[in-house]
Write a protein that holds these residues in place. Structure first.
Motif, PDB file in Angstrom:
ATOM      1  N   ASP A 126     -15.863  33.958  49.326  1.00 30.45           N
ATOM      2  CA  ASP A 126     -15.835  34.798  48.326  1.00 30.45           C
ATOM      3  C   ASP A 126     -16.587  35.765  48.201  1.00 30.45           C
ATOM      4  O   ASP A 126     -18.181  35.312  47.594  1.00 30.45           O
ATOM      5  CB  ASP A 126     -15.839  33.499  46.803  1.00 30.45           C
ATOM      6  N   ILE A 178      -2.010  25.749  48.817  1.00 32.26           N
ATOM      7  CA  ILE A 178      -2.935  25.944  48.114  1.00 32.26           C
ATOM      8  C   ILE A 178      -3.606  25.443  47.198  1.00 32.26           C
ATOM      9  O   ILE A 178      -3.435  24.769  46.800  1.00 32.26           O
ATOM     10  CB  ILE A 178      -3.084  27.546  47.532  1.00 32.26           C
ATOM     11  N   ASP A 184     -13.260  27.700  50.772  1.00 34.94           N
ATOM     12  CA  ASP A 184     -12.978  28.039  51.705  1.00 34.94           C
ATOM     13  C   ASP A 184     -12.226  27.065  52.551  1.00 34.94           C
ATOM     14  O   ASP A 184     -11.109  26.543  53.460  1.00 34.94           O
ATOM     15  CB  ASP A 184     -13.061  29.201  52.904  1.00 34.94           C
ATOM     16  N   GLU A 185     -13.409  25.893  53.144  1.00 36.03           N
ATOM     17  CA  GLU A 185     -13.238  25.332  54.188  1.00 36.03           C
ATOM     18  C   GLU A 185     -13.936  24.013  53.338  1.00 36.03           C
ATOM     19  O   GLU A 185     -15.343  23.735  52.784  1.00 36.03           O
ATOM     20  CB  GLU A 185     -13.315  25.562  54.862  1.00 36.03           C
ATOM     21  N   ASN A 219      -7.287  24.541  45.845  1.00 41.71           N
ATOM     22  CA  ASN A 219      -7.611  25.327  45.034  1.00 41.71           C
ATOM     23  C   ASN A 219      -8.961  24.856  44.601  1.00 41.71           C
ATOM     24  O   ASN A 219      -8.974  23.731  45.284  1.00 41.71           O
ATOM     25  CB  ASN A 219      -7.522  25.932  43.559  1.00 41.71           C
ATOM     26  N   ALA A 220     -10.532  25.022  43.944  1.00 44.53           N
ATOM     27  CA  ALA A 220     -11.628  24.778  43.919  1.00 44.53           C
ATOM     28  C   ALA A 220     -11.978  22.981  43.564  1.00 44.53           C
ATOM     29  O   ALA A 220     -12.445  22.290  44.015  1.00 44.53           O
ATOM     30  CB  ALA A 220     -12.543  25.782  43.470  1.00 44.53           C
ATOM     31  N   VAL A 258      -8.131  25.934  52.379  1.00 47.83           N
ATOM     32  CA  VAL A 258      -7.395  26.294  50.943  1.00 47.83           C
ATOM     33  C   VAL A 258      -6.495  26.559  51.843  1.00 47.83           C
ATOM     34  O   VAL A 258      -5.650  26.726  50.411  1.00 47.83           O
ATOM     35  CB  VAL A 258      -8.801  27.607  51.021  1.00 47.83           C
ATOM     36  N   ASN A 259      -5.570  26.731  52.804  1.00 51.51           N
ATOM     37  CA  ASN A 259      -4.611  27.461  52.412  1.00 51.51           C
ATOM     38  C   ASN A 259      -3.643  26.517  53.036  1.00 51.51           C
ATOM     39  O   ASN A 259      -2.132  26.525  53.383  1.00 51.51           O
ATOM     40  CB  ASN A 259      -4.116  28.966  54.376  1.00 51.51           C
ATOM     41  N   PHE A 308     -12.841  29.796  45.481  1.00 55.16           N
ATOM     42  CA  PHE A 308     -11.908  29.083  46.405  1.00 55.16           C
ATOM     43  C   PHE A 308     -12.837  28.810  47.001  1.00 55.16           C
ATOM     44  O   PHE A 308     -13.780  29.499  47.427  1.00 55.16           O
ATOM     45  CB  PHE A 308     -11.281  29.457  46.782  1.00 55.16           C
ATOM     46  N   VAL A 321     -17.264  28.920  51.549  1.00 55.81           N
ATOM     47  CA  VAL A 321     -17.044  29.556  50.355  1.00 55.81           C
ATOM     48  C   VAL A 321     -17.450  30.974  50.774  1.00 55.81           C
ATOM     49  O   VAL A 321     -18.485  31.639  51.490  1.00 55.81           O
ATOM     50  CB  VAL A 321     -17.683  29.549  49.157  1.00 55.81           C
ATOM     51  N   MET A 361      -9.870  20.448  45.653  1.00 53.08           N
ATOM     52  CA  MET A 361     -10.537  20.519  46.552  1.00 53.08           C
ATOM     53  C   MET A 361     -12.027  19.418  46.136  1.00 53.08           C
ATOM     54  O   MET A 361     -12.564  18.537  46.734  1.00 53.08           O
ATOM     55  CB  MET A 361     -11.755  21.475  47.701  1.00 53.08           C
TER      56      MET A 361
END
Length: 160
Positions: free
Chosen positions: A74, A47, A118-119, A49-50, A138-139, A116, A72, A53
């Motif tokens: 969230d 994963i 996300d992309e 994480n921020a 994120v995955n 997080f 994001v 990233m």
């Protein structure tokens, strides 16, 4: 041609090793089977994480790359924060020499422990002066034209 790859980790004695494997996101059954096979071999998912990233963003920007978008999703992120993130990305593009200041602001806005990214969409230039566009999720999914290059040049050092 864009391909999709997944980042995995593997415990090797006292250290973690990382690997990138191409995956087929269009065939869910095949994708799940691949994940099961990797698990049997001792791999686990990564994963991003921020904090990771933002380090990867820093690597991209230091190489002269361009950040196109930070997504994001969230539920705690409202439209105002989304707009601020967009403005910081725009600021990085307009004034890349101040990217550390903008990244610090993004880290602060996102409070790296709780939200997080996300992309991350970005473009870098290869050693052959070819532009390479990529998306990192994120995955641990990496989608782009030269995933092995992006993984080895911009992501792997951050994971270690």
């Amino acid at each position: 041609m864009n391909t999709n790859s997944r980042i995995f980790k593997f415990k090797n004695g006292n250290q973690l090793d990382y690997a990138l494997f191409e995956v087929d996101l269009n065939d869910i059954d095949s994708f799940r089977n691949d994940l099961g096979e990797k698990r049997k071999l001792g791999y686990s998912l990564v994963i991003i994480n921020a904090d990771l990233m933002s380090s990867i963003m820093s690597n991209v920007l230091q190489s002269g790359g361009v950040i196109h978008e930070i997504k994001v999703s969230d539920p705690t992120v409202d439209e105002e924060l989304t707009e601020e993130i967009r403005m910081f990305v725009e600021g990085i593009r307009k004034n890349p020499s101040h990217y550390e200041m903008y990244l610090d602001e993004i880290r602060w806005l996102l409070n790296v422990d709780s939200i997080f990214i996300d992309e991350l969409n970005f473009t870098v230039k290869s050693e052959e002066n070819k532009f390479i566009s990529s998306k990192l999720f994120v995955n641990g999914i990496l989608s782009g034209e030269a995933n092995d290059y992006i993984f080895n040049k911009f992501i792997l050092s951050t994971l270690k």
